[in-house]
Design an enzyme around this catalytic site. Structure first.
Site, PDB file in Angstrom:
ATOM      1  N   HIS A  13       0.866  -1.188   0.000  1.00  0.00           N
ATOM      2  CA  HIS A  13       0.000   0.000   0.000  1.00  0.00           C
ATOM      3  C   HIS A  13       0.895   1.228   0.000  1.00  0.00           C
ATOM      4  O   HIS A  13       1.295   1.729   1.045  1.00  0.00           O
ATOM      5  CB  HIS A  13      -0.917  -0.042   1.231  1.00  0.00           C
ATOM      6  CG  HIS A  13      -1.954   1.043   1.249  1.00  0.00           C
ATOM      7  ND1 HIS A  13      -3.153   0.921   1.921  1.00  0.00           N
ATOM      8  CD2 HIS A  13      -1.983   2.274   0.679  1.00  0.00           C
ATOM      9  CE1 HIS A  13      -3.853   2.026   1.769  1.00  0.00           C
ATOM     10  NE2 HIS A  13      -3.165   2.876   1.024  1.00  0.00           N
ATOM     11  N   HIS A  15       1.438   4.802  -2.434  1.00  0.00           N
ATOM     12  CA  HIS A  15       1.114   5.668  -3.578  1.00  0.00           C
ATOM     13  C   HIS A  15       2.412   6.328  -4.015  1.00  0.00           C
ATOM     14  O   HIS A  15       3.022   7.061  -3.232  1.00  0.00           O
ATOM     15  CB  HIS A  15       0.099   6.732  -3.165  1.00  0.00           C
ATOM     16  CG  HIS A  15      -1.178   6.168  -2.616  1.00  0.00           C
ATOM     17  ND1 HIS A  15      -2.303   5.976  -3.380  1.00  0.00           N
ATOM     18  CD2 HIS A  15      -1.496   5.720  -1.364  1.00  0.00           C
ATOM     19  CE1 HIS A  15      -3.258   5.453  -2.631  1.00  0.00           C
ATOM     20  NE2 HIS A  15      -2.805   5.275  -1.398  1.00  0.00           N
ATOM     21  N   HIS A 193      -9.363   0.869  -1.708  1.00  0.00           N
ATOM     22  CA  HIS A 193      -9.389   1.488  -0.382  1.00  0.00           C
ATOM     23  C   HIS A 193     -10.834   1.380   0.123  1.00  0.00           C
ATOM     24  O   HIS A 193     -11.779   1.721  -0.614  1.00  0.00           O
ATOM     25  CB  HIS A 193      -9.027   2.963  -0.452  1.00  0.00           C
ATOM     26  CG  HIS A 193      -7.568   3.262  -0.643  1.00  0.00           C
ATOM     27  ND1 HIS A 193      -6.812   2.701  -1.629  1.00  0.00           N
ATOM     28  CD2 HIS A 193      -6.730   4.087   0.048  1.00  0.00           C
ATOM     29  CE1 HIS A 193      -5.569   3.176  -1.536  1.00  0.00           C
ATOM     30  NE2 HIS A 193      -5.495   4.014  -0.530  1.00  0.00           N
ATOM     31  N   GLU A 196     -11.431   3.297   5.502  1.00  0.00           N
ATOM     32  CA  GLU A 196     -10.427   4.218   6.064  1.00  0.00           C
ATOM     33  C   GLU A 196     -11.213   5.295   6.817  1.00  0.00           C
ATOM     34  O   GLU A 196     -11.270   5.289   8.039  1.00  0.00           O
ATOM     35  CB  GLU A 196      -9.573   4.822   4.944  1.00  0.00           C
ATOM     36  CG  GLU A 196      -8.481   5.771   5.448  1.00  0.00           C
ATOM     37  CD  GLU A 196      -7.730   6.486   4.309  1.00  0.00           C
ATOM     38  OE1 GLU A 196      -8.243   6.564   3.173  1.00  0.00           O
ATOM     39  OE2 GLU A 196      -6.620   7.004   4.591  1.00  0.00           O
ATOM     40  N   ASP A 274       1.714   3.929   2.856  1.00  0.00           N
ATOM     41  CA  ASP A 274       0.703   4.782   2.217  1.00  0.00           C
ATOM     42  C   ASP A 274       1.359   5.940   1.455  1.00  0.00           C
ATOM     43  O   ASP A 274       1.554   5.831   0.242  1.00  0.00           O
ATOM     44  CB  ASP A 274      -0.298   5.294   3.265  1.00  0.00           C
ATOM     45  CG  ASP A 274      -1.665   5.639   2.685  1.00  0.00           C
ATOM     46  OD1 ASP A 274      -1.874   5.429   1.479  1.00  0.00           O
ATOM     47  OD2 ASP A 274      -2.530   6.115   3.451  1.00  0.00           O
ATOM     48  N   ASP A 275       1.663   7.045   2.137  1.00  0.00           N
ATOM     49  CA  ASP A 275       2.270   8.221   1.507  1.00  0.00           C
ATOM     50  C   ASP A 275       3.434   8.670   2.388  1.00  0.00           C
ATOM     51  O   ASP A 275       3.340   9.664   3.124  1.00  0.00           O
ATOM     52  CB  ASP A 275       1.221   9.344   1.396  1.00  0.00           C
ATOM     53  CG  ASP A 275       0.023   8.901   0.574  1.00  0.00           C
ATOM     54  OD1 ASP A 275       0.150   8.835  -0.659  1.00  0.00           O
ATOM     55  OD2 ASP A 275      -1.020   8.580   1.173  1.00  0.00           O
TER      56      ASP A 275
HETATM   57  N1  ADE Z   1      -4.458   8.724  -1.990  1.00  0.00           N
HETATM   58  C1  ADE Z   1      -3.247   8.782  -1.446  1.00  0.00           C
HETATM   59  N2  ADE Z   1      -3.292   8.398  -0.167  1.00  0.00           N
HETATM   60  C2  ADE Z   1      -4.580   8.065   0.101  1.00  0.00           C
HETATM   61  C3  ADE Z   1      -5.267   7.580   1.246  1.00  0.00           C
HETATM   62  N3  ADE Z   1      -4.654   7.362   2.417  1.00  0.00           N
HETATM   63  N4  ADE Z   1      -6.589   7.387   1.148  1.00  0.00           N
HETATM   64  C4  ADE Z   1      -7.225   7.616   0.003  1.00  0.00           C
HETATM   65  N5  ADE Z   1      -6.629   8.075  -1.095  1.00  0.00           N
HETATM   66  C5  ADE Z   1      -5.311   8.294  -1.052  1.00  0.00           C
HETATM   67 ZN    ZN Z   2      -3.704   4.734   0.361  1.00  0.00          ZN
END
Ligand code: ADE
Ligand code: ZN
Length: 335
Positions: A13, A15, A193, A196, A274-275
């Site tokens: 996971h 991006h 996703h 969340e 994630d990011d």
């Molecule tokens: N795009 C990038 N990170 C995300 C996240 N945590 N939830 C939804 N879309 C995303």
């Molecule tokens: Zn994500």
């Protein structure tokens, strides 16, 4: 105890646009003549204080303005892979958001070929095997998702699966039934996703309507014991992102994270970043964080690492999966 960040793991996971560190953002801005509304990297970092998913997405999409050429995407992926390798990542299944680029006039082929140039040499350079997962933005229309999949057809040899991301609440999975059906016809793997910020019902819908094989995040399934039983019974992986959940205020603190409860419920959970440029750390940092905040024992960390390879889309290379799992078993945490 030494940090477990060297534990071999798969990142499921991630991006790629969320790996854009402030230093690279400013370098690309200079290279492309793009003006950023921040004085310097420090000022940009100071803006990384989010109240929810949307407040993050606004900055995340805004900063993508610096990504313009294939070389930019190659450099972005190279920078991620180098950092990931230093944290024990052996396999990465990487999300990208084509609509966030095509909307700015960057062709989808530029994005995919740019990323592909990096991924083609990822194994040789960084010792990481990779897969690419094309994500649809759920706050865009179903028609836009269909057009995006259509535009990706010349590049399907580079794409393993499709995902669904961006603002969750108000954009239920069922909105994307048709494009997921088309993705299945094309032989693509399916993830989304769900759960969340959105309710447990979205997790159920992603499974039943979109036919997804993994759920990204999925935390809110914990509000629905029947759903938890099903996810555990059917061995549906949940790609959990602890640092992200804290930064986007899905949970209050790392110590409050439901990861231990999810593991105790028999769910097939994995730990991911994630990011990472925005949320304070990469895959190994997330492992370190949950170990410290939640007191996870070495064998629990090892189980999370095993899960990451079990949940990865390596069905086309089971020998590799077996090698990675053997690396997990052989890993020594130290005294
Ligand atoms: N795009 C990038 N990170 C995300 C996240 N945590 N939830 C939804 N879309 C995303
Ligand atoms: Zn994500």
């Amino acid at each position: 105890m030494p940090l477990p960040s060297g534990l071999p793991k798969a990142e499921l996971h991630l991006h790629i646009e969320g790996t854009l560190e402030p230093e690279l953002a400013f370098a690309l801005a200079a290279r492309n003549g793009v003006a950023l509304p921040y004085a310097d990297t420090e000022a940009l970092r100071e803006a990384y204080s989010f109240s929810d998913l949307q407040s993050f997405l606004d900055l995340y999409y805004g900063l993508m303005a610096v990504l313009r050429t294939a070389e930019d995407f190659t450099d972005l992926a190279d920078a991620y892979l180098e950092r990931a390798a230093a944290q024990g990542v052996r396999h990465a299944e990487i999300f990208f958001d084509p609509q966030a680029h095509t909307a700015r006039g960057v062709p989808i082929g530029t994005v995919i070929e740019g990323l592909g140039a990096s991924l083609d040499r990822a194994e040789e350079r960084y010792g990481i095997s990779t897969r690419l997962i094309l994500c649809f933005l759920r706050d865009e229309s179903a028609e836009s998702a269909l057009a995006t999949l259509d535009a990706a057809k010349p590049y399907l040899h580079r794409i393993t699966g499709v995902g669904l991301d961006s603002a969750e609440v108000g954009h239920p999975p069922a909105k994307f039934r048709e494009v997921y059906e088309e993705a299945a016809r094309l032989g693509l793997r399916r993830v989304a996703h769900a759960g969340e910020e959105g309710p447990a019902a979205y997790v159920r819908e992603a499974l039943d309507v979109l036919g997804v094989e993994r759920i990204d995040h999925g935390l809110r399934c914990m509000e629905d014991p029947e759903l938890v039983d099903r996810l555990a019974r059917e061995r549906i992986p949940l790609t959990v992102c602890p640092f992200s959940n804290v930064r986007l205020r899905v949970v209050d603190t790392l110590a409050d994270h439901p990861l231990p409860a999810m593991m105790a419920a028999g769910l097939l959970v994995t730990v991911n970043s994630d990011d990472p440029a925005y949320f304070g750390g990469y895959a190994g940092d997330n492992f370190d964080g949950v170990r410290d905040a939640l007191g996870l024992a070495p064998e629990q960390l090892r189980e999370l690492a095993r899960n990451s390879f079990r949940a990865s889309f390596l069905e086309d290379d089971e020998a590799r999966r077996a090698r990675y799992l053997a690396e997990v078993e052989a890993y020594e945490f130290g005294a």
